[in-house]
Design a protein around this motif. Structure first.
Motif, short mmCIF file in Angstrom:
data_model
loop_
_atom_site.label_atom_id
_atom_site.label_comp_id
_atom_site.label_asym_id
_atom_site.label_seq_id
_atom_site.Cartn_x
_atom_site.Cartn_y
_atom_site.Cartn_z
N ARG A 1 -4.21 4.73 -16.33
CA ARG A 1 -3.61 5.33 -15.14
C ARG A 1 -2.55 6.35 -15.53
N ASN A 2 -1.80 6.04 -16.57
CA ASN A 2 -0.76 6.96 -17.05
C ASN A 2 -1.39 8.28 -17.49
N ARG A 3 -2.53 8.18 -18.19
CA ARG A 3 -3.21 9.40 -18.64
C ARG A 3 -3.72 10.21 -17.45
N VAL A 4 -4.24 9.52 -16.45
CA VAL A 4 -4.75 10.20 -15.25
C VAL A 4 -3.62 10.95 -14.55
N VAL A 5 -2.47 10.30 -14.43
CA VAL A 5 -1.32 10.93 -13.77
C VAL A 5 -0.89 12.17 -14.53
N LYS A 6 -0.81 12.06 -15.85
CA LYS A 6 -0.38 13.21 -16.66
C LYS A 6 -1.37 14.36 -16.54
N GLN A 7 -2.67 14.02 -16.54
CA GLN A 7 -3.68 15.07 -16.42
C GLN A 7 -3.61 15.73 -15.05
N ALA A 8 -3.41 14.91 -14.00
CA ALA A 8 -3.31 15.47 -12.64
C ALA A 8 -2.12 16.40 -12.53
N LYS A 9 -1.01 16.03 -13.12
CA LYS A 9 0.18 16.88 -13.09
C LYS A 9 -0.07 18.19 -13.83
N SER A 10 -0.75 18.06 -14.96
CA SER A 10 -1.05 19.24 -15.76
C SER A 10 -1.97 20.19 -15.00
N HIS B 1 -7.15 9.72 -2.33
CA HIS B 1 -7.97 10.72 -1.63
C HIS B 1 -7.32 11.14 -0.31
N ILE B 2 -6.04 10.77 -0.14
CA ILE B 2 -5.26 11.20 1.01
C ILE B 2 -4.05 11.96 0.50
N GLU B 3 -3.79 13.13 1.07
CA GLU B 3 -2.63 13.92 0.63
C GLU B 3 -1.93 14.50 1.85
N TYR B 4 -0.64 14.21 1.94
CA TYR B 4 0.19 14.71 3.05
C TYR B 4 1.03 15.88 2.57
N PRO B 5 1.45 16.76 3.49
CA PRO B 5 2.34 17.86 3.10
C PRO B 5 3.61 17.31 2.44
N ILE C 1 0.85 -1.19 0.00
CA ILE C 1 0.00 0.00 0.00
C ILE C 1 0.89 1.24 0.00
N LEU C 2 0.57 2.19 -0.87
CA LEU C 2 1.27 3.47 -0.89
C LEU C 2 0.34 4.57 -0.40
N GLY C 3 0.85 5.43 0.49
CA GLY C 3 0.06 6.53 0.99
C GLY C 3 -0.43 6.33 2.41
N LEU C 4 0.19 5.42 3.14
CA LEU C 4 -0.18 5.19 4.54
C LEU C 4 0.36 6.32 5.42
N PRO C 5 -0.09 6.44 6.65
CA PRO C 5 0.34 7.54 7.52
C PRO C 5 1.86 7.63 7.64
N GLU D 1 -1.17 13.06 -6.69
CA GLU D 1 -0.84 12.57 -8.02
C GLU D 1 0.51 11.87 -8.06
N TYR D 2 1.40 12.25 -7.13
CA TYR D 2 2.69 11.56 -7.04
C TYR D 2 2.49 10.13 -6.55
N VAL D 3 1.62 9.94 -5.58
CA VAL D 3 1.34 8.60 -5.08
C VAL D 3 0.76 7.73 -6.18
N LEU D 4 -0.18 8.29 -6.95
CA LEU D 4 -0.78 7.56 -8.06
C LEU D 4 0.28 7.18 -9.09
N GLU D 5 1.16 8.11 -9.38
CA GLU D 5 2.24 7.85 -10.33
C GLU D 5 3.16 6.73 -9.83
N MET D 6 3.42 6.71 -8.53
CA MET D 6 4.33 5.70 -7.99
C MET D 6 3.69 4.32 -7.95
#
Length: 492
Positions: free
Chosen positions: A469-478, A410-414, A345-349, A419-424
């Protein structure tokens, strides 16, 4: 006669596995479905009932509505991602069959019964936590005010009856395999890392582990670990072998199958004479002697929740395991010839870019057969959810899946954009499976198991989702670059 009851795992997103045994509801990278074990128990207690598992059997919403016209009582297992669609389906069923009574079961109505009843007037009552006997009692004519563990409306107010004690005598429960034979086509169930066709069942309920993110022990099955007798489990397995002679593998879908050594070894001694191939869940704390007994009794594969390769993350989520122990466990499995499907799992506390890299490197060093990489989801009712909400880490209005049911961050830390988590997640899969050794192993196993057509179909599905997923990541970055916003989580 009891009310004629339809137990429903509802149609939803295409290829969505979200009900009655799926601990991580989502549309999978590759089409796969778990058995609706929780619904099968009460279905086995009511004469004239039917269990309709719509997604794997590709039963549409209109077809489901038509089927429901022939029933007096609907028990629908809902999920957090499928909640909105499940409400609409129930409303349509009620419109087509105004006399049908409707109960919702599952984690969302356990954690938020008031919200469920307020949002969906179609629901007559909801069951909190284990629901086996609550729905059976209602079908047999017991008044709502006498049924433990349910919530309902009365005189314009919501009433919460006292909690129902957890089921203790699991041997007294029906055998779910009989319901599979009666109502389901086992060839419709596919999990990429299990032999096809497979059948799954439980030998225990509950999990004493305290993992902060895990949905089931905190909302449905509880932390109290209850077990069937080894005689009862072995008897059902022998029965299932006769019911399904074409099934290649049986799977124990317990929260943690082998958490107690003595019981596991005892059960293995009774499974060994049956000559079955079986698999199960496992924690990395399982010792070599237990693993050896499992292997000798026909165990082929273990699903192992490694979650993270970063020591601090494991502490944060109260995993009760270490990176070092995970390495020793994996080596024992490799030595004994046990295959491992590893979950991460990526994005845990506490997650950072560095801890994500640690996890990817850790996974590659383990070199297990197959992996699944999930985005951390904070489900209501879990300790993880409370942590994320209190610290303002929930974004996207808490939306967990897209319009097709695929996972969204749907979780984002400082310092760690979602979008980085999704990319990873995307990169994790690439780095793992596009290694020559890993790719060759997958192909070789498909040849040995005569599953080349299955491998071809699954590869197409995986590569299609990979491109999406690749398209989603690119769109999120954009989108992120185009916006001028306040820092992540400020003011949330």
């Amino acid at each position: 006669m009891p009310l004629k009851t339809l137990f429903l795992n509802p149609p939803s997103f295409e290829n969505f596995d979200g009900g009655a045994s799926s601990r991580w509801p989502a549309t999978r990278e590759i089409e796969s479905y778990w058995y609706p074990v929780w619904l099968a128990y009460p279905a086995g207690m009511l004469e004239g009932s039917r269990l309709l598992d719509a997604p794997p059997h590709h039963v549409t919403a209109p077809e489901t509505i038509e089927i429901a016209k022939g029933f007096d009582f609907l028990v629908l297992f809902t999920s957090t991602p499928g909640w909105t669609g499940d409400q609409k389906l129930a409303e349509a069923i009620k419109k087509a069959n105004p006399n049908i009574r409707v109960a919702f079961v599952g984690p969302p109505v356990t954690t938020s019964p008031d919200r469920a009843l307020n949002e969906c007037p179609t629901i007559d009552f909801v069951c909190r936590r284990e629901f086996d006997f609550s729905v059976v009692e209602f079908a047999n004519g017991k008044p709502l005010n006498e049924i433990l563990g349910i919530s309902y409306r009365q005189d314009g107010k919501i009433v919460h009856n006292p909690d129902r004690p957890q089921v203790e005598d699991l041997d007294a429960m029906p055998w779910v395999t009989d319901i599979y034979k009666r109502d389901m086509d086992v060839t419709k169930y596919n999990v990429p890392f299990l032999l096809h066709p497979y059948v799954s069942l439980y030998s225990t309920r509950g999990c004493p582990a305290q993992c902060t993110f895990c949905l089931w022990p905190q909302t449905l099955s509880g932390h109290a670990w209850r077990k069937r007798s080894t005689d009862d489990v072995a008897a059902e397995m022998a029965h299932a072998k006769k019911l399904f002679p074409h099934v290649k593998e049986f799977f124990f879908d317990d929260d943690t199958f082998n958490i107690q050594k003595a019981r596991t070894v005892e059960l293995c001694a009774k499974l060994k004479p049956l000559g079955l191939t079986w698999s199960c869940t496992s924690r990395v704390t399982t010792d070599r002697e237990t693993l050896k007994a499992m292997r000798e009794a026909g165990c082929r594969l273990l699903i192992v929740g490694y979650e993270s390769g970063d020591p601090q993350i494991l502490k944060n989520i109260k995993k009760g395991a270490t990176v070092e122990r995970a390495r020793d466990f994996t080596k024992d499995c490799h030595d004994l010839g046990l295959t491992i499907h590893g979950d991460f799992i990526l994005g845990l506390p506490g997650e950072t870019k560095e801890s994500i890299r640690n996890t990817i490197n850790f996974a590659k060093s383990l070199d297990v057969e197959t992996i699944q990489v999930s985005i951390a989801h904070a489900y209501p009712g879990t300790e993880f959810y409370d942590f994320a909400r209190e610290n303002g880490f929930i974004v996207n209005d808490g939306q967990m899946v897209d319009d097709e049911g695929h996972q969204l961050a749907h979780i984002e830390y400082p310092g760690l954009p979602k979008e980085y988590v999704l990319e990873m997640v995307h990169r994790f899969y690439d780095e793992y499976y596009f290694r020559p050794k890993a790719a060759a192993r997958v192909v070789w196993k498909a040849i040995v198991n005569r599953d080349i057509p299955r491998l071809y179909a699954e590869s197409k599905s995986f590569l299609k989702l990979r491109a999406q997923r690749n398209r989603v990541v690119k769109q999120a970055k954009s989108d992120s670059t185009a916006k001028t916003t306040t820092p992540a989580n400020a003011g949330v």
